[in-house]
Design a protein around this motif. Sequence first.
Motif, PDB file in Angstrom:
ATOM      1  N   HIS A  31       0.792  -1.246  -0.038  1.00 15.46           N
ATOM      2  CA  HIS A  31       0.004  -0.008   0.112  1.00 15.46           C
ATOM      3  C   HIS A  31       0.900   1.207  -0.005  1.00 15.46           C
ATOM      4  O   HIS A  31       1.801   1.295   0.933  1.00 15.46           O
ATOM      5  CB  HIS A  31      -0.809  -0.172   1.279  1.00 15.46           C
ATOM      6  CG  HIS A  31      -1.822  -1.240   1.060  1.00 15.46           C
ATOM      7  ND1 HIS A  31      -2.675  -1.196   0.324  1.00 15.46           N
ATOM      8  CD2 HIS A  31      -1.728  -2.584   1.778  1.00 15.46           C
ATOM      9  CE1 HIS A  31      -3.382  -2.322   0.615  1.00 15.46           C
ATOM     10  NE2 HIS A  31      -2.733  -3.153   1.345  1.00 15.46           N
ATOM     11  N   THR A  32       0.864   1.982  -1.001  1.00 16.14           N
ATOM     12  CA  THR A  32       1.513   3.278  -1.261  1.00 16.14           C
ATOM     13  C   THR A  32       0.801   4.292  -1.189  1.00 16.14           C
ATOM     14  O   THR A  32      -0.377   4.330  -1.488  1.00 16.14           O
ATOM     15  CB  THR A  32       2.515   3.093  -2.483  1.00 16.14           C
ATOM     16  OG1 THR A  32       1.560   3.378  -3.456  1.00 16.14           O
ATOM     17  CG2 THR A  32       3.192   1.532  -2.679  1.00 16.14           C
ATOM     18  N   ALA A  33       1.535   5.540  -1.194  1.00 18.08           N
ATOM     19  CA  ALA A  33       0.672   6.878  -1.454  1.00 18.08           C
ATOM     20  C   ALA A  33       0.032   6.889  -2.688  1.00 18.08           C
ATOM     21  O   ALA A  33      -0.932   7.748  -2.814  1.00 18.08           O
ATOM     22  CB  ALA A  33       1.615   8.091  -1.082  1.00 18.08           C
ATOM     23  N   SER A  59      12.974  -6.920 -13.652  1.00 18.68           N
ATOM     24  CA  SER A  59      12.935  -6.041 -12.770  1.00 18.68           C
ATOM     25  C   SER A  59      11.609  -5.635 -12.210  1.00 18.68           C
ATOM     26  O   SER A  59      10.645  -5.427 -13.274  1.00 18.68           O
ATOM     27  CB  SER A  59      13.569  -5.061 -13.007  1.00 18.68           C
ATOM     28  OG  SER A  59      13.750  -4.119 -11.901  1.00 18.68           O
ATOM     29  N   GLY A  60      11.426  -5.982 -10.959  1.00 22.10           N
ATOM     30  CA  GLY A  60       9.806  -5.612 -10.371  1.00 22.10           C
ATOM     31  C   GLY A  60       8.770  -6.785 -10.397  1.00 22.10           C
ATOM     32  O   GLY A  60       7.659  -6.344 -10.079  1.00 22.10           O
ATOM     33  N   CYS A  61       9.264  -7.890 -10.852  1.00 27.08           N
ATOM     34  CA  CYS A  61       8.362  -9.301 -10.937  1.00 27.08           C
ATOM     35  C   CYS A  61       8.136  -9.783  -9.695  1.00 27.08           C
ATOM     36  O   CYS A  61       7.439 -10.669  -9.309  1.00 27.08           O
ATOM     37  CB  CYS A  61       8.948 -10.232 -11.852  1.00 27.08           C
ATOM     38  SG  CYS A  61      10.346 -11.021 -11.358  1.00 27.08           S
ATOM     39  N   GLY A  62       8.673  -9.205  -8.420  1.00 24.15           N
ATOM     40  CA  GLY A  62       8.374  -9.855  -7.162  1.00 24.15           C
ATOM     41  C   GLY A  62       9.591 -10.559  -6.552  1.00 24.15           C
ATOM     42  O   GLY A  62       9.213 -11.309  -5.543  1.00 24.15           O
ATOM     43  N   SER A  64      12.336 -10.182  -5.089  1.00 29.18           N
ATOM     44  CA  SER A  64      12.892 -10.024  -3.368  1.00 29.18           C
ATOM     45  C   SER A  64      11.607 -10.037  -2.624  1.00 29.18           C
ATOM     46  O   SER A  64      11.847 -10.401  -1.386  1.00 29.18           O
ATOM     47  CB  SER A  64      13.531  -8.558  -3.587  1.00 29.18           C
ATOM     48  OG  SER A  64      14.656  -8.613  -4.121  1.00 29.18           O
ATOM     49  N   SER A  65      10.323  -9.597  -2.991  1.00 24.23           N
ATOM     50  CA  SER A  65       9.295  -9.493  -2.240  1.00 24.23           C
ATOM     51  C   SER A  65       9.196 -11.306  -1.804  1.00 24.23           C
ATOM     52  O   SER A  65       8.642 -11.579  -0.697  1.00 24.23           O
ATOM     53  CB  SER A  65       8.265  -9.226  -2.760  1.00 24.23           C
ATOM     54  OG  SER A  65       8.322  -7.910  -3.037  1.00 24.23           O
ATOM     55  N   LEU A  66       9.214 -12.204  -2.862  1.00 23.52           N
ATOM     56  CA  LEU A  66       8.904 -13.477  -2.520  1.00 23.52           C
ATOM     57  C   LEU A  66       9.947 -14.197  -1.640  1.00 23.52           C
ATOM     58  O   LEU A  66       9.682 -14.754  -0.707  1.00 23.52           O
ATOM     59  CB  LEU A  66       9.025 -14.313  -3.931  1.00 23.52           C
ATOM     60  CG  LEU A  66       8.727 -15.732  -3.746  1.00 23.52           C
ATOM     61  CD1 LEU A  66       7.244 -16.236  -3.242  1.00 23.52           C
ATOM     62  CD2 LEU A  66       8.704 -16.375  -5.310  1.00 23.52           C
TER      63      LEU A  66
HETATM   64  N1  LIG Z   1       8.268  -1.526   0.254  1.00 19.64           N
HETATM   65  C1  LIG Z   1       7.325  -1.327  -0.832  1.00 19.64           C
HETATM   66  N2  LIG Z   1       6.600  -0.668  -1.162  1.00 19.64           N
HETATM   67  C2  LIG Z   1       6.049  -0.392  -2.038  1.00 19.64           C
HETATM   68  N3  LIG Z   1       6.107  -1.094  -3.334  1.00 19.64           N
HETATM   69  C3  LIG Z   1       7.003  -1.912  -3.165  1.00 19.64           C
HETATM   70  C4  LIG Z   1       7.879  -2.430  -2.066  1.00 19.64           C
HETATM   71  N4  LIG Z   1       8.779  -3.230  -2.368  1.00 19.64           N
HETATM   72  C5  LIG Z   1       8.640  -3.560  -3.574  1.00 19.64           C
HETATM   73  N5  LIG Z   1       7.557  -2.741  -4.115  1.00 19.64           N
HETATM   74  C6  LIG Z   1       7.037  -3.078  -5.356  1.00 19.64           C
HETATM   75  O1  LIG Z   1       6.577  -4.418  -5.767  1.00 19.64           O
HETATM   76  C7  LIG Z   1       7.124  -4.726  -6.708  1.00 19.64           C
HETATM   77  C8  LIG Z   1       7.921  -5.911  -6.803  1.00 19.64           C
HETATM   78  O2  LIG Z   1       9.281  -5.485  -6.167  1.00 19.64           O
HETATM   79  P1  LIG Z   1      10.244  -6.679  -5.922  1.00 19.64           P
HETATM   80  O3  LIG Z   1      11.572  -5.726  -5.270  1.00 19.64           O
HETATM   81  O4  LIG Z   1       9.928  -7.667  -5.147  1.00 19.64           O
HETATM   82  O5  LIG Z   1      10.756  -6.903  -7.347  1.00 19.64           O
HETATM   83  P2  LIG Z   1      12.207  -7.582  -7.790  1.00 19.64           P
HETATM   84  O6  LIG Z   1      11.667  -8.501  -9.033  1.00 19.64           O
HETATM   85  O7  LIG Z   1      12.952  -8.201  -6.790  1.00 19.64           O
HETATM   86  O8  LIG Z   1      12.959  -6.362  -8.513  1.00 19.64           O
HETATM   87  P3  LIG Z   1      14.134  -6.156  -8.861  1.00 19.64           P
HETATM   88  O9  LIG Z   1      14.737  -7.037  -9.888  1.00 19.64           O
HETATM   89  O10 LIG Z   1      14.400  -4.801  -9.357  1.00 19.64           O
HETATM   90  O11 LIG Z   1      15.288  -6.008  -7.404  1.00 19.64           O
HETATM   91  C9  LIG Z   1       7.631  -3.569  -7.607  1.00 19.64           C
HETATM   92  O12 LIG Z   1       6.505  -3.311  -8.603  1.00 19.64           O
HETATM   93  C10 LIG Z   1       7.943  -2.858  -6.489  1.00 19.64           C
HETATM   94  O13 LIG Z   1       7.764  -1.244  -6.940  1.00 19.64           O
END
Ligand SMILES: Nc1ncnc2c1ncn2[C@@H]1O[C@H](COP(=O)(O)OP(=O)(O)OP(=O)(O)O)[C@@H](O)[C@H]1O
Length: 270
Positions: A31-33, A59-62, A64-66
């Motif tokens: 949840h962002t602004a 990049s951004g596919c998630g 790191s989140s996973l």
């Molecule tokens: N703390 C956060 N708050 C809001 N959005 C976030 C946050 N962390 C990640 N995101 C968003 O979630 C999505 C997945 O991000 P994530 O960093 O998991 O991807 P990634 O595949 O690891 O990216 P990269 O390869 O660039 O490191 C992106 O759209 C990112 O902008």
Amino acid sequence: MTMQANAEPITARGTAEVPAIEARGITHRYHTAQGEVLALEDVNVAAPQGKFISIVGPSGCGKSSLLMILAGLLPPSEGERLLLGSARSGPQPRDLAVAFQDACLLPWRTSLDNVSFPLELRGVPKAERNTQGREALAKVGLESFADRYPRELSGGMRQRVAVARALIQKPAVLLMDEPFGALDEQTRMDMGEQLLTLWDQIRNTVVFVTHNLTEATYLSDEVIVMAAHPGRILERVTIDLPRPRSIEITETEQFIHLRNRLWRLIRSQE
Ligand SMILES: Nc1ncnc2c1ncn2[C@@H]1O[C@H](COP(=O)(O)OP(=O)(O)OP(=O)(O)O)[C@@H](O)[C@H]1O
């Protein structure tokens, strides 16, 4: 260093059929602004015990989140994460270790004291943790740098200290997020080769996030290719190259074929 290609996988408990770590139906929203970001949608991943799994994707596919969710450091919006078959929340340091792109060493501690820090947290007596710490440093070729501080080491050496610190915990599961991402190409491949030699001796479960398709192909038993917007699993590619592997394998036809397949999968999303 002796290589044991057939070392028994580390299984903290349970049978080898239980995945070491698993994400079930994981959806995650930030949840962002500016509103809601759907970072992951219905992601299912199971890393079998004793396997080396990489996660690649744009990049951004998630990725790191996973990995943060698998580490128990980020509670998912939906779904569950199981470590050795159990849904306990929060990190479990005895079963799991994490290494990030930034080595995250404590600047006021020597290499030895950084490596043995996890044992200190567990209350292991100093003499014992120093012995184990020196052994771990020797495994990454840094025995003569035990008394150096992080600022006195190169980027590659700092990363090796971080790998030794992760391995000293003998974790059943090791999660790594672009651990060699900040290194030059040559050092990166050297680090990959060294990591594989160490892993051949312990054969725990590794989940490794990387942007580098050569690194992913070289290290892994399986590569999970993710797609973006929302982050999801696109395909799982089995890497059936023989082990133990040395860097020369990257020049073989089979290797190039597998790496190109990953590249096409990533390109297909553009
Ligand atoms: N703390 C956060 N708050 C809001 N959005 C976030 C946050 N962390 C990640 N995101 C968003 O979630 C999505 C997945 O991000 P994530 O960093 O998991 O991807 P990634 O595949 O690891 O990216 P990269 O390869 O660039 O490191 C992106 O759209 C990112 O902008």
